[in-house]
Design a protein around this motif. Structure first.
Motif, PDB file in Angstrom:
ATOM      1  N   PRO A  77      57.901  -7.082  83.900  1.00  0.00           N
ATOM      2  CA  PRO A  77      58.506  -8.033  84.843  1.00  0.00           C
ATOM      3  C   PRO A  77      58.111  -7.693  86.278  1.00  0.00           C
ATOM      4  CG  PRO A  77      60.157  -6.491  84.035  1.00  0.00           C
ATOM      5  CD  PRO A  77      58.916  -6.216  83.258  1.00  0.00           C
ATOM      6  N   TYR A 178      55.409 -15.777  80.546  1.00  0.00           N
ATOM      7  CA  TYR A 178      55.050 -14.507  81.167  1.00  0.00           C
ATOM      8  C   TYR A 178      53.615 -14.535  81.694  1.00  0.00           C
ATOM      9  CZ  TYR A 178      59.135 -12.297  78.895  1.00  0.00           C
ATOM     10  OH  TYR A 178      60.400 -11.948  78.480  1.00  0.00           O
ATOM     11  N   HIS A 200      64.151 -16.353  77.549  1.00  0.00           N
ATOM     12  CA  HIS A 200      63.645 -15.446  78.601  1.00  0.00           C
ATOM     13  C   HIS A 200      64.294 -15.717  79.962  1.00  0.00           C
ATOM     14  CE1 HIS A 200      60.698 -14.613  75.542  1.00  0.00           C
ATOM     15  NE2 HIS A 200      60.130 -15.783  75.662  1.00  0.00           N
ATOM     16  N   ARG A 203      64.245 -12.970  82.656  1.00  0.00           N
ATOM     17  CA  ARG A 203      62.924 -12.742  83.245  1.00  0.00           C
ATOM     18  C   ARG A 203      62.614 -13.764  84.341  1.00  0.00           C
ATOM     19  NH1 ARG A 203      57.905 -10.257  81.674  1.00  0.00           N
ATOM     20  NH2 ARG A 203      56.355 -10.977  83.164  1.00  0.00           N
ATOM     21  N   HIS A 204      63.160 -14.966  84.206  1.00  0.00           N
ATOM     22  CA  HIS A 204      62.831 -16.050  85.139  1.00  0.00           C
ATOM     23  C   HIS A 204      64.003 -16.450  86.033  1.00  0.00           C
ATOM     24  CE1 HIS A 204      59.017 -16.495  83.100  1.00  0.00           C
ATOM     25  NE2 HIS A 204      59.633 -16.626  81.951  1.00  0.00           N
ATOM     26  N   TYR A 210      62.340 -20.640  84.595  1.00  0.00           N
ATOM     27  CA  TYR A 210      61.606 -20.690  83.325  1.00  0.00           C
ATOM     28  C   TYR A 210      60.735 -21.945  83.267  1.00  0.00           C
ATOM     29  CZ  TYR A 210      61.051 -20.786  78.187  1.00  0.00           C
ATOM     30  OH  TYR A 210      60.556 -20.833  76.905  1.00  0.00           O
TER      31      TYR A 210
END
Length: 469
Positions: A77, A178, A200, A203-204, A210
């Protein structure tokens, strides 16, 4: 291998030395750059050093003083949920950050292409679910039609590990969020958006981030053709942003839930039949119902996307139809393992989020459902009311009891795959499908979804062998 262009004589840092990281270092070296590598894992550094690469601790002060750019492996990340310290050091030093996807798009085209009769083309597929099936299906269609095709990205080989495409060659890429979120170059000839569902999100930094990561493939690259699944609001919005008007056939709209109409280019599936319409007229129709490698509405959506991509590449409907009939399916994605006594066994271990699991549950009429694992953010609320085809659930995972309590069907806590398969087999009647569709990540018990699927397959085959000695 695709030698990386633009960095000859420069030092380029590579963070993360897994599959894509080592390939990136090799491709940089093939293009005349010096790869300076780092991974927190000493064993990974030892492998890189064994190939003659320099390893440097990129967290130390001054590490980026002579570095032209930093290439980050997709699993690391770079911003959310917290910025990686190496990425932060690069940004502080004013060093650009990229990934192998960006290097691929800036390097794949060469002067040799000027001598080709037909330019190579790149098809890139992104979305939440169905990416792997869509790219594998398109690759299969192209190969069956005698076209040169290479499969890479988030499936198959790393993007820089493929052979340079030859005259008329096609590169088919699966790209995750990703990979699309960081690439500085994204220029596919054909871009495909399958669908969008929550995944995810840490992560976003949420659903908006996302979607933005997926959208970059279209907004940054400006593909010649964009194939957009419009069954979710985000897809419909994206198609509207890219289109200049209702008749703009550079945007191909795809649906697996309804008939599409209008003067543009549409491909949709309804009740198991795929239809292609252009300028308000039907061009082709295919029957998807008998294709064993594509069960269920979600796979019909994948078939529509792959069909549309193949049409943009010049294939005729009959060529595509013949190829669809021979598609074997992908491991761990609606994979038929076997059948005995009228009971089918299907491995969909790749159904790691709720949306993909719901789609798997809609593909079969009566299901003995093996589910459970590491819950993703948001819990299981979206499963409520979506389990009408489930006769009973058999829950695995370290938190199986908590998982089972959230389901709206009869559920048995089994914890292990061995127990779950045994109990499902004991309960199954002719006409039932024993389905692994976990609706959760695998990391509480397995290294990855493939290992979980392999465990299911092993237990099923043990059962089948005992039934048919």
């Amino acid at each position: 291998m695709i030698p990386v262009s633009g960095y000859s004589g420069a030092k380029v840092a590579v963070l993360g030395l897994g599959r894509s990281g080592l390939v990136t270092a090799r491709a940089l070296r093939a293009g005349g750059a010096e790869a300076v590598c780092w991974d927190d894992n000493p064993a990974a550094r030892e492998v890189a050093e064994g190939e003659g690469f320099t390893c440097r601790d990129l967290t130390r002060g001054g590490a980026f003083d002579d570095i032209a750019t930093l290439i980050v492996s997709p699993g690391i990340p770079h911003l959310y949920p917290t910025i990686n310290p190496v990425v932060q050091a690069a940004l502080t030093a004013g060093v650009p950050v990229d990934n192998d996807i960006g290097l691929f798009f800036r390097s794949v085209a060469t002067r040799e292409w000027d001598n080709f009769e037909q330019m190579p083309r790149v098809v890139a597929v992104t979305g939440s679910n169905g990416k792997s099936t869509t790219v594998a299906l398109l690759h299969h269609i192209l190969c069956e039609a005698g076209r040169e095709s290479q499969l890479a990205g988030n499936i198959g080989r790393g993007v820089l590990d493929i052979d340079p495409p030859s005259d008329g060659g096609i590169v088919v890429l699966e790209l995750s969020s990703y990979q699309t979120e960081l690439a500085r170059a994204l220029t596919p000839d054909v871009a495909v958006f399958t669908n969008l569902s929550p995944d995810h999100l840490d992560r976003h930094a949420g659903m908006g981030g996302y979607f933005a990561a997926k959208r970059r493939l279209f907004a940054e690259g400006g593909p010649d053709r964009a194939i957009i699944g419009i069954d979710e609001d985000e897809g419909a919005f994206l198609a509207g942003q890219l289109s200049e008007g209702p008749s703009d056939d550079r945007v191909i709209r795809v649906s697996a839930t309804r008939k599409l109409s209008g003067p543009g280019w549409q491909v949709f599936a309804k009740k198991g039949f795929l239809s292609e319409f252009r300028k308000g007229r039907q061009v082709a129709a295919l029957d998807l119902r008998s294709i064993p490698g594509l069960p269920g509405t979600h796979n019909h959506q994948n078939a529509c996307a792959a069909y549309a991509a193949a049409r943009t590449l010049g294939l005729a409907p009959r060529q595509i139809e013949d190829s669809l009939a021979t598609y074997p399916g992908l491991p761990h994605r609606s994979q038929l393992i076997g059948e005995t006594g009228g009971v089918r066994f299907v491995n969909d271990s790749k159904a790691t989020n709720l949306d993909s699991a719901i789609k798997a549950l809609s593909a079969f009429p009566k299901i003995r459902w093996i589910c459970g694992g590491l819950e993703k953010e948001g819990g299981l609320a979206a499963l409520q009311g979506q389990t009408g085809t489930v006769a009973k659930a058999y829950v695995i995972g370290r938190e199986a009891a908590n998982f089972a309590m959230q389901l709206d069907v009869e559920a048995e806590v089994c914890t292990t795959m061995e127990v779950a398969v045994a109990r499902a087999v004991a309960d199954a009647d002719p006409g039932d499908t024993v389905l692994l569709a976990p609706a959760a990540a695998s990391f509480d018990q397995y290294d990855n979804f493939e290992q979980r699927g392999d465990a299911f397959i092993a237990e099923v085959r043990r059962h089948l062998s005992s039934e048919n000695p």
